[in-house]
Scaffold this motif. Sequence first.
Motif, mmCIF file in Angstrom:
data_model
loop_
_atom_site.group_PDB
_atom_site.id
_atom_site.type_symbol
_atom_site.label_atom_id
_atom_site.label_comp_id
_atom_site.label_asym_id
_atom_site.label_seq_id
_atom_site.Cartn_x
_atom_site.Cartn_y
_atom_site.Cartn_z
ATOM 1 N N UNK A 1 0.821 -1.209 0.000
ATOM 2 C CA UNK A 1 0.000 0.000 0.000
ATOM 3 C C UNK A 1 0.858 1.264 0.000
ATOM 4 N N UNK A 2 1.901 1.272 0.823
ATOM 5 C CA UNK A 2 2.784 2.431 0.891
ATOM 6 C C UNK A 2 3.521 2.626 -0.431
ATOM 7 N N UNK A 3 4.010 1.528 -1.003
ATOM 8 C CA UNK A 3 4.713 1.617 -2.279
ATOM 9 C C UNK A 3 3.832 2.161 -3.388
ATOM 10 N N UNK A 4 2.609 1.647 -3.486
ATOM 11 C CA UNK A 4 1.681 2.127 -4.519
ATOM 12 C C UNK A 4 1.338 3.598 -4.305
ATOM 13 N N UNK A 5 1.216 4.005 -3.046
ATOM 14 C CA UNK A 5 0.920 5.397 -2.732
ATOM 15 C C UNK A 5 2.093 6.307 -3.090
ATOM 16 N N UNK A 6 3.299 5.905 -2.712
ATOM 17 C CA UNK A 6 4.483 6.718 -2.988
ATOM 18 C C UNK A 6 4.773 6.854 -4.479
ATOM 19 N N UNK A 7 4.390 5.828 -5.247
ATOM 20 C CA UNK A 7 4.626 5.868 -6.696
ATOM 21 C C UNK A 7 3.539 6.629 -7.441
ATOM 22 N N UNK A 8 2.443 6.960 -6.763
ATOM 23 C CA UNK A 8 1.337 7.654 -7.420
ATOM 24 C C UNK A 8 0.389 6.733 -8.148
ATOM 25 N N UNK A 9 0.540 5.413 -7.931
ATOM 26 C CA UNK A 9 -0.369 4.455 -8.570
ATOM 27 C C UNK A 9 -1.731 4.507 -7.884
ATOM 28 N N UNK A 10 -1.724 4.668 -6.573
ATOM 29 C CA UNK A 10 -2.949 4.812 -5.796
ATOM 30 C C UNK A 10 -2.969 6.207 -5.190
ATOM 31 N N UNK A 11 -4.092 6.897 -5.363
ATOM 32 C CA UNK A 11 -4.222 8.266 -4.840
ATOM 33 C C UNK A 11 -5.489 8.378 -4.006
ATOM 34 N N UNK A 12 -5.567 9.427 -3.209
ATOM 35 C CA UNK A 12 -6.741 9.641 -2.378
ATOM 36 C C UNK A 12 -7.962 10.047 -3.187
ATOM 37 N N UNK A 13 -9.142 9.691 -2.674
ATOM 38 C CA UNK A 13 -10.394 10.036 -3.335
ATOM 39 C C UNK A 13 -11.454 10.242 -2.266
ATOM 40 N N UNK A 14 -12.081 11.399 -2.232
ATOM 41 C CA UNK A 14 -13.059 11.700 -1.184
ATOM 42 C C UNK A 14 -14.260 10.765 -1.225
ATOM 43 N N UNK A 15 -14.641 10.321 -2.411
ATOM 44 C CA UNK A 15 -15.835 9.472 -2.536
ATOM 45 C C UNK A 15 -15.546 8.015 -2.201
ATOM 46 N N UNK A 16 -14.388 7.511 -2.642
ATOM 47 C CA UNK A 16 -14.095 6.079 -2.496
ATOM 48 C C UNK A 16 -12.844 5.806 -1.649
ATOM 49 N N UNK A 17 -12.318 6.813 -0.975
ATOM 50 C CA UNK A 17 -11.087 6.739 -0.169
ATOM 51 C C UNK A 17 -9.842 6.657 -1.037
ATOM 52 N N UNK A 18 -9.794 5.678 -1.943
ATOM 53 C CA UNK A 18 -8.647 5.559 -2.846
ATOM 54 C C UNK A 18 -9.135 5.318 -4.269
ATOM 55 N N UNK A 19 -8.281 5.666 -5.233
ATOM 56 C CA UNK A 19 -8.583 5.389 -6.637
ATOM 57 C C UNK A 19 -7.278 5.314 -7.414
ATOM 58 N N UNK A 20 -7.365 4.958 -8.673
ATOM 59 C CA UNK A 20 -6.181 4.802 -9.522
ATOM 60 C C UNK A 20 -5.610 6.169 -9.901
#
Length: 429
Positions: free
Chosen positions: A145-164
């Motif tokens: 999860x941290x790796x995907x977040x740091x790479x920008x593969x997973x980003x925050x989304x107010x509606x769904x918490x996370x998105x691509x």
Amino acid sequence: MLEKLFGIRAIGSTPKTEVIAGLTTFMTMAYIVGVHPSMLAIAGMDQGAVFVATCLAAALGTLIMGLFANYPVALAPGMGLNAFFTFGVVLGMGHTWQIALGCVFWSGVIFFAMSAFKIREWIINSIPSSLKIGITTGIGLFLIMIGLKNAGVVVGNEATLVSLGNVQSPEVLMFFLGLVLITAMHFRNLLGSVMIGMIVVTLIAVLTGHVEYKGVFSAPPSMAPTFMQLDIMGALTWDLALVIFAFLFVDLFDTSGTLIAVAKKGDLLDEEEKLPRAGKALMADSTASVAGSLMGTSTTTTFIESGAGIVAGGRTGLTAVVVAICFLICLFMAPLFSMIPPFVSAAALVFVGMLMVGTFGEINWGDVSESVPVALAAIMMPLTFSIAHGIAIGFISYVVIKVLTGRLSEISVGVYLIAALSVAKYVFT
């Protein structure tokens, strides 16, 4: 001298074999020198100072392991524990990195005392293997999860918490390139696959203008920003008791499991399948954690990558001494490791996390009284961004489910104690 120190001939090895084994182990774990400082920099720590602390803590711990315990095992600041340090304690709970280092210090002190008074065996034997697997898997998912977040593969989304994220960005594309390169090289058993993959993609990033070339060699950065900056007394609060326990718990099982695994691979166990000089090995680990916290780095632990050196023929502490020397040489290569961008280190995080998730298949999924608590422990770590919460929820649910299903005999005193402490933490904080 070598024979007197390590007993190389007696165990059927040679100095040349031990040196090759040491170089092999170092190549497989050298990535930590690039990944770890960037992880703690997110917590607000000086990256150069953490780089020096990482090299010194790894060299010290590995040297003690080699000279004192005479095992071909290497140590360095642990993956997962560094993520918990940054995202769980500092960014998640809002504590300063100085207090987080204080927690690392106390966990190391307690670990040392447990090793000296042989309490370790009682704790390890009292925890069911299913929960150990769940915690290992959860840490793996946390790293992914941290790796995907740091790479920008997973980003925050107010509606769904996370998105691509933007998969067309050069950073994301180079992240995936690094991940597939590391995976392919690892599949082909190429020595140092993680580090080689990171270097290749970093070179591409330099050539394409996404990373500035800074050179290879220089004098080591100053340790002043982190050296002896820990807050020892500030870590002694009820709110941080579970944090100290989480550092201790993960290090305890990580170290014990790794030592048994690599010793078994190298035929270093005795007739009773026990590890000779286990107390000395564990004291080496705990001493390195305490020293590392003083220098300015998160928990130092035994690395499973030591198995690569075992396969290459390493059987004595000389292998560990060679690894320690390699970490000391890295002190003069700060520019090279500082060039590694976040999306490259993210590829290493995700790959290591995926290797840890592989243990999940060992769970008995036909027994829901085992599988549900384990799954809760694993999934809550990435979703709450906290190893401590995952451990606590796993133990609480394990006790409650076992009680309600009438299987009280399967709950040890140690599990009851950890579950009770976890409940108290949530009730009183």
